[in-house]
Structures are given as structure tokens and as C-alpha cells.
Design a protein around this motif. Structure first.
Motif: not given
Length: 696
Positions: A398-405, A371-383, A433-437
Motif C-alpha cells: 500500500p502506498i499513501q498519497f498526499s497533496l500539499n500534506g 512522479q510529478s503531477a499537474s492539474g487544473a484548480y479544483g479538478g483532479t490529478v492522477s498520482l 508550483n509546489y516543489l514537494a506538493g
């Protein structure tokens, strides 16, 4: 035993027509004789024998005979156990029917050799046999299954059973050109060491067909195997060998001995694994075939073989190939890739085999959507991501999550297949905006295939607080430089390490003429810029405080005994051209001096009293009352005398005492003198007094 030429039974009477067969059992060099003759028998039957029963390859075989016709040519034919003629010659008997014949035994095969003699004139025949020592088995082959824990299996065809009683298997970590034969009284007992001082690892009993030995304790690394034949008996012993096989003829490179394909979706083909097998045997080999055996041979495939099957691979060369896995069913699957190559000592159809174990696990397909996600710089986001298989959610995975790799954590799927990772940090990710972030990955397990999904990540700017700094100045002074403090940085950044540049623009309505009071300081962006932050502005306050007027007591003086003068003061420090009239009220000034205070200086102290001024405060500077000496009057008393008389004593009166002081406060005496002398005529003469030693 009977001597050569003697039978076990007497011959029939002469001129009888019966057929006789006579069997002689020999020890060493004795005769197996068979004679068929139809007609009158004129003499004893012919016989032949060899000088030995056992010969080595290259030995000279000596055949002697008796009972043939005098000066008769006798044909002698020697055949091996396969009835192949190995020697054919003739000899002429002497005057009493005896002969001697010799030939060199150039080849030996297992089994008994037959020698047959036939008189060309008499037709008499005789035969005998001899047995070469054991010869080593040919077509020795190996199957190297060490990678699967089975060891190395050796196999070879049996040598003729009459020539061999057992076999010895040798293992070495280096190549030996040959193992020397040992023609002694042979024994099949273990332990056994051959003439080269190499200890046998096993004894294998003689049997028909193909014999086999499994070296389950075969160590890792290069191994050279040898197999010799053993014949028990006098002048027998152990064969030499020319049947070395070396596992280094198919020596797997690192990573090529076996392969685990892991989890692969049923019905799909894995990526290939590359394998390389090196020929380090010291001689060329010929690549013969690839085969796949094991529990699930149909699940594995070999391709890209180079060089092609049938090609000779020189020492130091290699064969490369790839293997893929296409599971045909769920669960563990296994097979054995068999690489077959023939060395120079092996006949057609005989080859060595190296076994490469291959395994894999057939799993169900899975799908993972993030699911796409959005959050403020330096903050946190729910994935969040959903794992499915066959259209249904898969729980407990188990699902491993990554942000920008960059990995940010893992979560386990719930009963609906949904995994949720709360408070994933956006640290280090700039606004954009990161298409596959956002990416999620399921590593797969023994039931489900790996899957992954990616979607967009939006990072919005964080907000910085730009707060005007409070300032303070006095009334009448120009405003100080106005600035602001920036707070709210993320990721441990500071103003110096962030991407914020420039400075805020801050102003106030106050000027140097503004009255005492508080004035708002307002800031705007000015030249402030940032990619990762926006700016929120908060006002500050300029505090205009009262200027200070200095109230200085005026200096005063008085004479001792006099009352204090009126005490006055002077006010200074006005700004902005303010007149003194803006000050109301009066200051209270006092001194410690009194009417009786002695000569000296006495402080004057002023306080605010009723002084007041809106824009001013007051500071006070003291003054001094100086008490000076009062003046006493020393008056010479009038005197008289008669002409010609001496002057009288001159006296004086002191007047002017204040504060009730007594004359006793004065010490010393004044000096008084007159112009009159003893000769002065009648008349008035002045008396003058000076201070003398007077003091008070």
C-alpha cells in the motif's frame, strides 16, 4: 536420659594411660562432651551445659559446669558456626569444682554455636553446643520481568541448613518496617500467616546454595517482598526479617516499561527511545550496571545513562537512559535491558534487576519515488509512485498519497512496484508550483522498511465562462445596463466566495436609434481579476423590439335615423422623430350602430387592417358613435271662428317621422294656445304649441 554430668560408660581404672572420648547426646540444655587426657585419672571428667538449646539475639546464655578442680579458673570460649569467637571469658569453680558463667548473645548466624571450657590448672576440657532460632536470609534480591509476562523472580542465599527447614515468601503493596519473629513450634505447612497477620504467598523448601521463587502472578504496581526462615521444632519457629526489597526502587515511568522499535532496516540504527526509572522505595539505592540479555542482545544498545553507574540515587530520584535498535538480521528481534541497582541491605555484587523488554523487526531497505503531477484548480490529478528494494519493484504494497500534506487516498503497487491513484482531488489547493506538493509514503511491514518520496505539483488556473446576459428593449429606447453571468466555479465556490474580483465590460453596437432587430453583446475582462481562474467570454444578444403606436378611433355622432358617419382614427406614439408617413395602409374600423339604432352610444372598434410600420407594432383604442334624437315638427292646425264666438279646439299635426315610425310612437299631447279671445275683433291670431306631455 542421664542427668547432667553422668556418662554413658564407667571411667577406666585409675592410673591407666589410655585416651577416652565420651559423647553425650542432649535434649534441651544437655552436653556434647569430649575429654582427652593422658595421665592418671583422679576423678570424673569435667562437663558443661547451657540452660537452653535455642536462643534469640540479645538473650543471656547461662553456662554451668562440674568436674573441674576446686577453686580453679576455667576459660570459656564461644564460637559461631564459622569458628568466629563471639564470647571469651572465665569463671572460678567452687570448692567442689562447679562453675556458673553468663554472657549476652549479641549476634546470631545460622548454625550450631560451640562453647568450650578449659581448666587452667587441671587442663580438663569440656564442650557443649546451642542453636539460635532461624535468622532471615540476607541479600534478598528481585528480578522484575513483569513487562514480558514472566513475573518477579526472588532469590537469596541459603541460611545454614541445620538452622532452617524452609522459607516463607510474603508480598505486600506497602512497606513494613519489620516482620516480627515468632518463636513457637515451627511448621512449614501452607497456608501460613506470620505474627504480623501477613499471609505468605509461597513456602520454599530448604536447600543449599541460592534459593529462588518466581512470583508469576505478581500484580502490576508497587510490590514489597519479604522472606523469612522457618525452623521446625520446639522453641523454634519463624524468623523476623530485615530483608525487604521493593520493586518501586526501579519504577518505570509511563512508556518506559517496554518498547517496540517496529520495523528497522537491517544494519541501520533506529531513533532512540528514552526511558526513566524512578526510585520510590523510600531509601537511597546505588545504580550498579546495565546489561542486555535475551535472544538478540547485540541488536540493542544503552546510552546516555544519567546519573552514571555507581551513583547513589536518593528516594524520589531517577535514572534516565536511551535505547537504540540496530537489527543484525531480517525478522523479529528481541532483547531485555537489565537495569541493576543495589539497596542498602544488599552486599557487594548483589543487586536488584528490572527488566525492560525491547523488540523490533529487521527489514529490507526500500525506496519510493513519486512522479510529478499537474492539474487544473479544483479538478483532479492522477498520482503515481514506484516502490523498489534492491533495484527491483515491490508488488502488493500500500502506498499513501498526499497533496500539499493532505492525504488524498492510497493505491497498491502492481507487479512492477508502481502504484497509481486516479482522480485525486485538488480541492483546496490554489494555483501555483509546489516543489514537494506530491508525496507518497510506504508504511513498511514485516519485510520492508518504511520509505517515502516527494516531487512537484503544478496547479493551473481553471477556466470560468463569462457569458453576456441577453437583453430586450423597444425601438427608440436607450440601451439597458449590460452585464454578464460567470459560471464554472470549482470547490463549491461562488462569485462571492471565490477570489474573483471586479466585473466584466460589456458593449453592443445598438443605440437608441437602432432599428428593430438583434444586436450582439460582447464582453471583455474589464476589471475582472483572479489568481485561480482564467476567463472565457461568450456573447449575448440585445433584442430591439418594435415600439407601439396607438391607433385611437375618433369619436363620432349622428341623428337617429341617419346613416353612420365615416369612421376615422388617430395614430400616436411615434419615436425618434418618425413622421406619420412611415405607416402604410389603413386600419379597419367598425361600429355596432346602424341606421335604425336608437339614441345612445355605440362602440367603434379598429383593427390593424393593412396598417404596417417596420419599427412599430400597433395597439388599438376604441371610440364611440353617439346617436342623437331626430326632431319631430308639431304644427298647429289653422282655425277660424265668428267674432264674438268662443275659440275652437286647437289641434296640431306631427310630422318628421323616420325609419317608418308611426305616430303612435309619440305619447302625450302638446299644449296649444292662441292670443285670440272672445272679444278679439276680426283678424288673424297666432296659435302657439308647446311640448306639453309629448314624448317619443
Amino acid at each position: 536420659m542421664y542427668p547432667p554430668g553422668r556418662g554413658l560408660y564407667p571411667l577406666p581404672p585409675e592410673n591407666t594411660r589410655k585416651v577416652w572420648k565420651r559423647l553425650v547426646i542432649l535434649g534441651v540444655g544437655f552436653v556434647l562432651l569430649a575429654q582427652t587426657y593422658a595421665g592418671p585419672i583422679a576423678a570424673l571428667a569435667a562437663t558443661i551445659q547451657t540452660d537452653l538449646f535455642v536462643y534469640q539475639n540479645g538473650d543471656t546464655v547461662t553456662v554451668t559446669g562440674d568436674g573441674f578442680g576446686a577453686a580453679e579458673v576455667v576459660d570459656l570460649v564461644t564460637t559461631d558456626p564459622a569458628a568466629t569467637v563471639v564470647n571469651h571469658g572465665s569463671a572460678t569453680t567452687d570448692g567442689v569444682g562447679k562453675l556458673t558463667y553468663q554472657f549476652t548473645l549479641t549476634t546470631t548466624v545460622p548454625g550450631l554455636y560451640d562453647v568450650k571450657a578449659t581448666g587452667q590448672t587441671s587442663g580438663l576440657t569440656a564442650s557443649t553446643q546451642f542453636d539460635p532460632p532461624p535468622t532471615p536470609p540476607t541479600n534478598l534480591r528481585y528480578r522484575d520481568d513483569r513487562s514480558s509476562g514472566t513475573g518477579v523472580t526472588l532469590s537469596w542465599p541459603s541460611v545454614g541448613q541445620q538452622s532452617v527447614d524452609c522459607y516463607f515468601v510474603y508480598r505486600s503493596n506497602s512497606s513494613m518496617a519489620t516482620l516480627s519473629s515468632n518463636t513457637t513450634v515451627g511448621s512449614c505447612a501452607m497456608p501460613h500467616t506470620n505474627i504480623n497477620s501477613l499471609a505468605a504467598i509461597a513456602e520454599v523448601a530448604q536447600a543449599s546454595g541460592t534459593l529462588q521463587y518466581v512470583d508469576s502472578a505478581a500484580p502490576a504496581g508497587s510490590i514489597f517482598y519479604y522472606v523469612t526462615a522457618e525452623k521446625v521444632g520446639n522453641n523454634q519457629g519463624e524468623s523476623g526479617q530485615s530483608n525487604q526489597v521493593a520493586t518501586t526502587s526501579l519504577n518505570p515511568s509511563s512508556g518506559s516499561a517496554s518498547h517496540d522499535f517496529g520495523n528497522v532496516t537491517v544494519g541501520t540504527t533506529s531513533s532512540f527511545t528514552s526511558a526513566r526509572y524512578n526510585n520510590n522505595s523510600g531509601a537511597a539505592i546505588t545504580l550498579r550496571a546495565f546489561a542486555i540479555s535475551g535472544a538478540n542482545p547485540g541488536d540493542f544498545a544503552v546510552a546516555n545513562v544519567s546519573p552514571a553507574v555507581g551513583t547513589s540515587i536518593a528516594n524520589g530520584g531517577a535514572v534516565t537512559f536511551t535505547v537504540t535498535f540496530t537489527p543484525g538480521a531480517l525478522g523479529a528481534r528481541s532483547g531485555s535491558v537489565e537495569v541493576n541497582a543495589q539497596d542498602a541491605n544488599q552486599s557487594s555484587g548483589v543487586f536488584n534487576t528490572h527488566v525492560m523488554p525491547v523488540v523490533g523487526n529487521g527489514v529490507s531497505a526500500s525506496g519510493l519515488s513519486a512522479q510529478s503531477a499537474s492539474g487544473a484548480y479544483g479538478g483532479t490529478v492522477s498520482l503515481q509512485a514506484t516502490l523498489t528494494s534492491g533495484g527491483s519493484g515491490v508488488s502488493g504494497k500500500p502506498i499513501q498519497f498526499s497533496l500539499n500534506g493532505n492525504s488524498v487516498g492510497s493505491a497498491t503497487t502492481n507487479s512492477s512496484g508502481v502504484a497509481t491513484l486516479s482522480s485525486a482531488s485538488l480541492a483546496g489547493i490554489n494555483v501555483g508550483n509546489y516543489l514537494a506538493g506530491v508525496s507518497a509514503a510506504f508504511p513498511g511491514d514485516s519485510s520492508y522498511a518504511t520509505s517515502s518520496g516527494a516531487t512537484s505539483l503544478t496547479v493551473t488556473p481553471a477556466s470560468l465562462n463569462v457569458t453576456a446576459n441577453d437583453m430586450t428593449r423597444q425601438y427608440g429606447i436607450a440601451n439597458p445596463a449590460l452585464d454578464a453571468t460567470i459560471t464554472g466555479f470549482k470547490n463549491g465556490e461562488t462569485l462571492g466566495t471565490s477570489d474573483v474580483t471586479g466585473s466584466a465590460s460589456c458593449t453592443t453596437t445598438a443605440n437608441s436609434g437602432s432599428l428593430v432587430g438583434n444586436y450582439t453583446i460582447t464582453c471583455t475582462a474589464g476589471s475582472l481579476t483572479s489568481h485561480n481562474y482564467t476567463f472565457m467570454f461568450a456573447p449575448g444578444t440585445l433584442h430591439v423590439t418594435q415600439a407601439v403606436l396607438t391607433v385611437t378611433a375618433d369619436a363620432k355622432s349622428k341623428i337617429y335615423g341617419a346613416g353612420n358617419p365615416a369612421l376615422t382614427y388617430t395614430i400616436t406614439g411615434f419615436v425618434n422623430g418618425d413622421p406619420a408617413s412611415i405607416v402604410s395602409g389603413t386600419a379597419n374600423c367598425a361600429t355596432t350602430a346602424t341606421i335604425v339604432s336608437g339614441v345612445g352610444g355605440y362602440p367603434i372598434t379598429c383593427t390593424q387592417g393593412t396598417l404596417a410600420a417596420t419599427n412599430y407594432a400597433f395597439s388599438f383604442v376604441g371610440g364611440t358613435v353617439t346617436v342623437t334624437q331626430a326632431t319631430l315638427t308639431v304644427t298647429a292646425d289653422p282655425q277660424s271662428r265668428v267674432y264674438g264666438a268662443g275659440n275652437p279646439a286647437l289641434t296640431y299635426i306631427i310630422t318628421g317621422f323616420v325609419n317608418g315610425d308611426a305616430a303612435s310612437v309619440v305619447s302625450g299631447t302638446a299644449n296649444c294656445s292662441t292670443t285670440a279671445t272672445l272679444l278679439s275683433g276680426v283678424g288673424g291670431y297666432s296659435i302657439t304649441c308647446t311640448q306639453g306631455t309629448l314624448s317619443a
